[in-house]
Scaffold this motif. Sequence first.
Motif, PDB file in Angstrom:
ATOM      1  N   GLY A  11       0.846  -1.176   0.000  1.00  0.00           N
ATOM      2  CA  GLY A  11       0.000   0.000   0.000  1.00  0.00           C
ATOM      3  C   GLY A  11       0.880   1.223   0.000  1.00  0.00           C
ATOM      4  N   TYR A  12       1.128   1.768   1.179  1.00  0.00           N
ATOM      5  CA  TYR A  12       1.952   2.962   1.325  1.00  0.00           C
ATOM      6  C   TYR A  12       3.368   2.729   0.797  1.00  0.00           C
ATOM      7  CZ  TYR A  12       4.634   6.569   3.819  1.00  0.00           C
ATOM      8  OH  TYR A  12       5.484   7.598   4.136  1.00  0.00           O
ATOM      9  N   LYS A  13       3.764   3.549  -0.186  1.00  0.00           N
ATOM     10  CA  LYS A  13       5.099   3.472  -0.791  1.00  0.00           C
ATOM     11  C   LYS A  13       5.463   2.051  -1.216  1.00  0.00           C
ATOM     12  CE  LYS A  13       6.945   7.601   1.506  1.00  0.00           C
ATOM     13  NZ  LYS A  13       6.967   8.437   0.291  1.00  0.00           N
ATOM     14  N   GLY A  14       4.496   1.343  -1.780  1.00  0.00           N
ATOM     15  CA  GLY A  14       4.729  -0.030  -2.214  1.00  0.00           C
ATOM     16  C   GLY A  14       5.793  -0.168  -3.276  1.00  0.00           C
ATOM     17  N   TYR A  15       6.044   0.909  -4.029  1.00  0.00           N
ATOM     18  CA  TYR A  15       7.072   0.857  -5.066  1.00  0.00           C
ATOM     19  C   TYR A  15       8.451   0.577  -4.469  1.00  0.00           C
ATOM     20  CZ  TYR A  15       8.221   5.615  -3.559  1.00  0.00           C
ATOM     21  OH  TYR A  15       8.581   6.706  -2.817  1.00  0.00           O
ATOM     22  N   VAL A  16       8.667   0.960  -3.212  1.00  0.00           N
ATOM     23  CA  VAL A  16       9.960   0.700  -2.566  1.00  0.00           C
ATOM     24  C   VAL A  16      10.175  -0.806  -2.431  1.00  0.00           C
ATOM     25  CG1 VAL A  16      11.336   1.045  -0.477  1.00  0.00           C
ATOM     26  CG2 VAL A  16       9.872   2.897  -1.331  1.00  0.00           C
TER      27      VAL A  16
END
Length: 261
Positions: free
Chosen positions: A54-59
């Motif tokens: 969810g939150y900042k999943g790209y990391v």
Amino acid sequence: MRVVILAGGLGTRISEESHLKPKPMIAIGDQPILWHIMKYYSEFGFNDFIICCGYKGYVIKEYFADYYLHRSDVTFDFAAENRMTVHSNVAEPWRVTIVDTGLNTQTGARIKRVQKYIGDEPFMLTYGDGVSNVDLNALLAQHRQSGKVVTLTGIQPGGRFGVLDLDEGSNTVIGFREKAKEDGGWINGGFMVAQPELFRYLSTDESCILERMPLETLAKEGRLGIYKHNQFWQCMDTQRDKGHLESLWYTKAAPWKIWTD
């Protein structure tokens, strides 16, 4: 058996680091706590992971996309057509599916949104911010024998704050002590096993919280089991928690570190 890891929360209580990355990517030592959790499951033969982002999943996606670079020595040869050579690459026996389950989605809805990747099979389920030395084989064996829809690992954590010992007659503090485990009840420490029937209790509506209506309903129906774990368990909610876990890691006293380097 697949392992579903909830890794989409905001991590507001450890915002010193979570404003830059999702909480499961905060490091213990030189690797994210998510990696520690996955290594632990892998030692029991569970190597198929579904990560609910969810939150900042790209990391998280970028970490696994460049996993060999993170874990290996690399030579960049700019004179030879910008060639990159990876040396002694570390090959984990993992299959990792990373799913964007929404920024503000609650835990129950995140699990429901990855149903298509799980299928009609039992699965492991845990949170992406806690480590333990729970016996996963014993947990699974109890779950299978019990016939429950979900079996969670119950733990009795000590209090976060010290308890005052008092002389009640004189209203005098005579000592300090940590709250004993026996002083409190059992709580859900994650490390769960679930039957696919759990999906019937979940909704894709982002307000669906696993720990509320779904598990409470299962409890009322007598279909929620508990595997009692009396040994090590620690979540990473605060910088104090992170410091404690790193101290265990760097002194080679981490109870969850059961793999060989």
